[in-house]
Write a protein that holds these residues in place. Structure first.
Motif, PDB file in Angstrom:
ATOM      1  N   CYS A  86      44.863  38.500  39.633  1.00 28.12           N
ATOM      2  CA  CYS A  86      43.501  37.816  39.458  1.00 28.12           C
ATOM      3  C   CYS A  86      42.691  37.698  40.720  1.00 28.12           C
ATOM      4  O   CYS A  86      41.477  37.770  41.019  1.00 28.12           O
ATOM      5  CB  CYS A  86      43.577  36.586  38.496  1.00 28.12           C
ATOM      6  SG  CYS A  86      42.180  35.647  38.254  1.00 28.12           S
ATOM      7  N   TRP A  87      43.462  36.886  41.561  1.00 26.97           N
ATOM      8  CA  TRP A  87      42.917  36.659  42.877  1.00 26.97           C
ATOM      9  C   TRP A  87      42.486  37.560  43.786  1.00 26.97           C
ATOM     10  O   TRP A  87      41.577  37.653  44.479  1.00 26.97           O
ATOM     11  CB  TRP A  87      43.404  35.155  43.764  1.00 26.97           C
ATOM     12  CG  TRP A  87      43.258  34.072  42.674  1.00 26.97           C
ATOM     13  CD1 TRP A  87      42.367  34.064  41.827  1.00 26.97           C
ATOM     14  CD2 TRP A  87      44.060  32.852  42.823  1.00 26.97           C
ATOM     15  NE1 TRP A  87      42.165  32.676  41.225  1.00 26.97           N
ATOM     16  CE2 TRP A  87      43.394  31.938  41.624  1.00 26.97           C
ATOM     17  CE3 TRP A  87      45.134  32.361  43.689  1.00 26.97           C
ATOM     18  CZ2 TRP A  87      43.927  30.655  41.587  1.00 26.97           C
ATOM     19  CZ3 TRP A  87      45.524  31.338  43.442  1.00 26.97           C
ATOM     20  CH2 TRP A  87      45.146  30.216  42.624  1.00 26.97           C
ATOM     21  N   VAL A  88      43.598  38.521  44.011  1.00 27.06           N
ATOM     22  CA  VAL A  88      43.363  39.746  44.859  1.00 27.06           C
ATOM     23  C   VAL A  88      42.356  40.466  44.370  1.00 27.06           C
ATOM     24  O   VAL A  88      41.208  40.751  45.123  1.00 27.06           O
ATOM     25  CB  VAL A  88      44.586  40.368  45.022  1.00 27.06           C
ATOM     26  CG1 VAL A  88      44.292  41.758  45.659  1.00 27.06           C
ATOM     27  CG2 VAL A  88      45.855  39.919  45.687  1.00 27.06           C
ATOM     28  N   ILE A  89      42.006  40.713  42.856  1.00 29.38           N
ATOM     29  CA  ILE A  89      40.935  41.669  42.545  1.00 29.38           C
ATOM     30  C   ILE A  89      39.697  40.976  42.636  1.00 29.38           C
ATOM     31  O   ILE A  89      38.547  41.420  42.707  1.00 29.38           O
ATOM     32  CB  ILE A  89      41.324  42.073  41.091  1.00 29.38           C
ATOM     33  CG1 ILE A  89      42.608  43.074  41.152  1.00 29.38           C
ATOM     34  CG2 ILE A  89      39.969  42.666  40.409  1.00 29.38           C
ATOM     35  CD1 ILE A  89      42.433  44.683  41.693  1.00 29.38           C
TER      36      ILE A  89
ATOM     37  N   PHE B 139      44.983  45.972  35.648  1.00 27.54           N
ATOM     38  CA  PHE B 139      44.488  45.260  34.689  1.00 27.54           C
ATOM     39  C   PHE B 139      43.768  44.007  35.100  1.00 27.54           C
ATOM     40  O   PHE B 139      43.200  43.333  34.438  1.00 27.54           O
ATOM     41  CB  PHE B 139      45.668  44.899  33.716  1.00 27.54           C
ATOM     42  CG  PHE B 139      46.078  46.018  32.969  1.00 27.54           C
ATOM     43  CD1 PHE B 139      45.567  46.686  31.914  1.00 27.54           C
ATOM     44  CD2 PHE B 139      47.563  46.616  33.178  1.00 27.54           C
ATOM     45  CE1 PHE B 139      45.740  47.796  31.255  1.00 27.54           C
ATOM     46  CE2 PHE B 139      47.850  47.939  32.576  1.00 27.54           C
ATOM     47  CZ  PHE B 139      47.068  48.262  31.390  1.00 27.54           C
ATOM     48  N   GLY B 140      44.285  43.464  36.354  1.00 28.90           N
ATOM     49  CA  GLY B 140      43.196  42.390  37.048  1.00 28.90           C
ATOM     50  C   GLY B 140      41.955  42.770  36.968  1.00 28.90           C
ATOM     51  O   GLY B 140      41.146  41.655  37.163  1.00 28.90           O
TER      52      GLY B 140
ATOM     53  N   MET C   3      37.866  46.072  53.478  1.00 32.01           N
ATOM     54  CA  MET C   3      38.938  45.248  52.522  1.00 32.01           C
ATOM     55  C   MET C   3      38.791  45.890  51.029  1.00 32.01           C
ATOM     56  O   MET C   3      39.466  46.121  50.331  1.00 32.01           O
ATOM     57  CB  MET C   3      38.573  43.814  52.452  1.00 32.01           C
ATOM     58  CG  MET C   3      39.634  42.987  51.604  1.00 32.01           C
ATOM     59  SD  MET C   3      39.190  41.392  51.902  1.00 32.01           S
ATOM     60  CE  MET C   3      39.784  40.849  53.444  1.00 32.01           C
ATOM     61  N   LEU C   4      37.475  46.141  50.748  1.00 31.39           N
ATOM     62  CA  LEU C   4      37.328  46.798  49.380  1.00 31.39           C
ATOM     63  C   LEU C   4      38.029  48.176  49.537  1.00 31.39           C
ATOM     64  O   LEU C   4      38.654  48.636  48.333  1.00 31.39           O
ATOM     65  CB  LEU C   4      35.571  46.984  49.370  1.00 31.39           C
ATOM     66  CG  LEU C   4      35.352  47.552  47.942  1.00 31.39           C
ATOM     67  CD1 LEU C   4      35.613  47.069  46.855  1.00 31.39           C
ATOM     68  CD2 LEU C   4      33.805  47.733  47.974  1.00 31.39           C
TER      69      LEU C   4
ATOM     70  N   THR D 178      44.612  49.933  44.064  1.00 32.54           N
ATOM     71  CA  THR D 178      44.459  49.854  42.615  1.00 32.54           C
ATOM     72  C   THR D 178      44.591  51.444  42.118  1.00 32.54           C
ATOM     73  O   THR D 178      45.099  51.514  40.957  1.00 32.54           O
ATOM     74  CB  THR D 178      43.119  49.361  42.555  1.00 32.54           C
ATOM     75  OG1 THR D 178      42.893  47.988  43.131  1.00 32.54           O
ATOM     76  CG2 THR D 178      42.972  48.990  41.004  1.00 32.54           C
ATOM     77  N   TYR D 179      44.320  52.304  43.050  1.00 33.59           N
ATOM     78  CA  TYR D 179      44.591  53.800  42.526  1.00 33.59           C
ATOM     79  C   TYR D 179      45.824  53.786  42.427  1.00 33.59           C
ATOM     80  O   TYR D 179      46.396  54.532  41.534  1.00 33.59           O
ATOM     81  CB  TYR D 179      44.002  54.498  43.618  1.00 33.59           C
ATOM     82  CG  TYR D 179      42.276  54.990  43.471  1.00 33.59           C
ATOM     83  CD1 TYR D 179      41.796  55.593  42.554  1.00 33.59           C
ATOM     84  CD2 TYR D 179      41.557  54.763  44.856  1.00 33.59           C
ATOM     85  CE1 TYR D 179      40.515  55.945  42.269  1.00 33.59           C
ATOM     86  CE2 TYR D 179      40.084  54.990  44.538  1.00 33.59           C
ATOM     87  CZ  TYR D 179      39.785  55.405  43.565  1.00 33.59           C
ATOM     88  OH  TYR D 179      38.360  55.798  43.382  1.00 33.59           O
TER      89      TYR D 179
END
Lengths: 464, 60
Positions: free
Chosen positions: A57-60, A212-213, A406-407, A414-415
């Motif tokens: 949740c926080w990383v995303i 899913f985050g 960072m993005l 995430t990939y």
């Protein structure tokens, strides 16, 4: 041009109506996303446990904060419908613009279909609780899309004002529930001490949870589709987007806190409506009703915002002849991209009729992820070509190029996470976009309005 | 016939009405207005800017 047209408009040219303010931008961004707090995010719990989900949740959240900051800066200078498509057209080139336009249309149309399916599922649940066993939700799925498309057709101000109201109700429902469960009574009304069990699948589970985050925030970047219809894009887009991101970070953290404190992670990880289930655990009929209404409103607001955004992206592509010019028309009375709105209805209904909620959302998420990857490259090129001070910016994001890097790093992670769970879908959507790119390069590009599409009054880029 | 079945028929009917109206209006607008006018929206231009320019021109 007909005389009637000139008489009605009072001018000899049509424009999208500039009537929106920061609250509409907020309503558009948060409206699209908030349904992700009510459902979907909890699949991250199945991958990484409750704590793994909080890390995701926080990383995303960091990924989307970068998205919101980067988007706010670029959109405050490129005040045109189409959002990231228009940015790509001006900053990178036609092939990237075509792909980004497709990502946007696919992501929003599929999300719209998924939201309509959720409305159908909620009504099915209600019917079953009333003792009806042969309820067919398809009529209500179509009705949801039809009513929202009708509103979008008739004007953007009413559409996004309604979105503001229902999104606010859905957000307030989360806040009310947070205080309703008395979160200060650990061990009495909330049980983190018993329910938090560390990382059941270790750190690889946390990485897998990243995909899913994204549900907590997917769609906040949609605010920039309103750029051509806000009264002051340089002020409204950054303000609405950043306030929206803050709202979502609060809503996401509260949602995780409540659900993980009342439901065991084994159940939470596969629940269809986790926040509603959390409300049921409280035993309060008022909270249950409120959360049911909140879930319904969040799904409707999301579908509404998606129709708005997908139609603007498709309209912009039509206007520049990336797609047939017929789609670039504006309604002379309602000032909306009416042909694009109507064209996308059967596509959304078709996706919804497949009934494959998880597949439809996975394709939507992947299209979004491709768009975020583009943004990181886009902003680096933007700053190189037009450094600070060369053109007016309504907002300048801090610490460049750190957010872009960072993005890019978080998108790569995430990939990988997506590949772990949905490898075939990831590969098939890549193949789809590669085939579409070949079609564009070999066939469609010759129709593109190559000179006319560059509309910004910017100086020649550095190095050209 | 249960209330849910009636609601389901009503949902189909309202959907057909709304979609039919949009389709009708889309065809009507295409027949009444010229294509050049309907597709005259240009990115980067807006009526607020145009009005401001007109006002400025009027003052001069």
């Amino acid at each position: 041009m007909s005389t009637a047209a000139t008489a009605e408009s009072g001018k000899d040219r049509l424009f999208l109506l500039k009537v929106l303010g920061p609250i509409h931008v907020w309503a558009l961004g948060v409206g699209i996303v908030l349904v992700g707090e009510y459902m979907g995010w909890n699949f991250s719990v199945a991958k990484g446990g409750a704590l793994g989900s909080l890390i995701a949740c926080w990383v995303i959240g960091l990924l989307y904060t970068c998205v919101a900051m980067i988007d706010s800066e670029v959109t405050s200078t490129v005040a045109a419908a189409g959002g990231q498509y228009t940015q790509a057209k001006h900053i990178i080139g036609p092939l990237m613009a075509f792909n980004v336009g497709l990502y946007l249309v696919m992501a929003y149309t599929m999300l719209e279909a998924a939201d309509a399916l959720i409305v159908g599922d909620l009504l099915t649940q209600l019917a079953e609780e009333s003792g009806v066993t042969d309820f067919n939700a398809q009529a209500f799925v179509v009705l949801t899309i039809a009513i929202l498309a009708f509103m979008n057709y008739r004007g953007v101000l009413m559409t996004l004002s309604v979105n503001f109201l229902i999104t606010a109700v859905a957000f307030i429902a989360i806040i009310v529930m947070f205080f309703g469960i008395s979160p200060w009574n650990e061990g009495v009304t909330i049980f983190h001490g018993d329910l938090l069990t560390g990382l059941p699948y270790g750190w690889i589970g946390v990485v897998a949870a990243l995909q899913f985050g994204m549900w907590y925030y997917l769609g906040i970047e949609g605010t920039c589709q309103a750029a051509e219809e806000v009264r002051s894009a340089g002020r409204s887009i950054p303000l609405g987007t950043m306030c929206g991101m803050i709202t979502l970070l609060i809503a996401a953290s509260l949602t995780w806190f409540m659900a993980s404190g009342l439901l065991p992670w084994e159940y939470l990880g596969q629940a269809m409506v986790p926040l509603y289930d959390t409300a049921r655990m409280t035993g309060s009929p008022m909270l249950q009703t409120l959360l049911f209404v909140g879930t319904l409103f969040a799904a409707v607001a999301s579908a509404n915002g998606c129709i708005n955004d997908a139609s603007r992206a498709w309209f912009s592509m039509g206007r520049d002849r990336y797609m047939p010019t017929w789609f670039g028309a504006v309604h002379p009375r309602y000032r909306t991209p009416f042909r694009s709105i109507v064209f996308l209805i059967p596509i959304a209904v078709s996706f919804a009729f497949t009934g494959l909620l998880d597949q439809v959302i996975t394709f939507s998420i992947l299209s979004g992820l491709l768009g975020y990857t583009f943004m990181s490259i886009n902003v680096i090129k933007f700053r190189r070509k037009w450094p600070l001070g060369v053109i007016d910016r309504g907002y300048v994001h801090p610490f460049h190029p750190l957010p872009a890097l960072m993005l890019l790093t978080l998108c790569t992670a995430t990939y990988f996470a997506t590949y772990l769970g949905y490898g075939p879908q990831l590969l098939s959507i890549m193949v789809f976009y590669i085939i579409a790119s070949i079609w564009f390069a070999l066939h469609r590009y010759k129709y593109v309005a190559r000179g006319d599409q560059f509309t910004m009054t910017w100086p020649r880029p550095a190095g050209y | 016939m249960s209330i849910w079945t009636i609601a389901s028929y009503a949902a189909w009917a309202i959907s057909a009405l709304l979609l039919g109206w949009m389709l009708f209006d889309l065809i009507r607008v295409g027949a009444v207005y010229g294509e050049d006018f309907l597709m005259s929206a240009r990115e980067g231009e807006d009526e607020l800017l145009q009005e401001a320019e007109e006002e400025e021109g009027g003052r001069k």
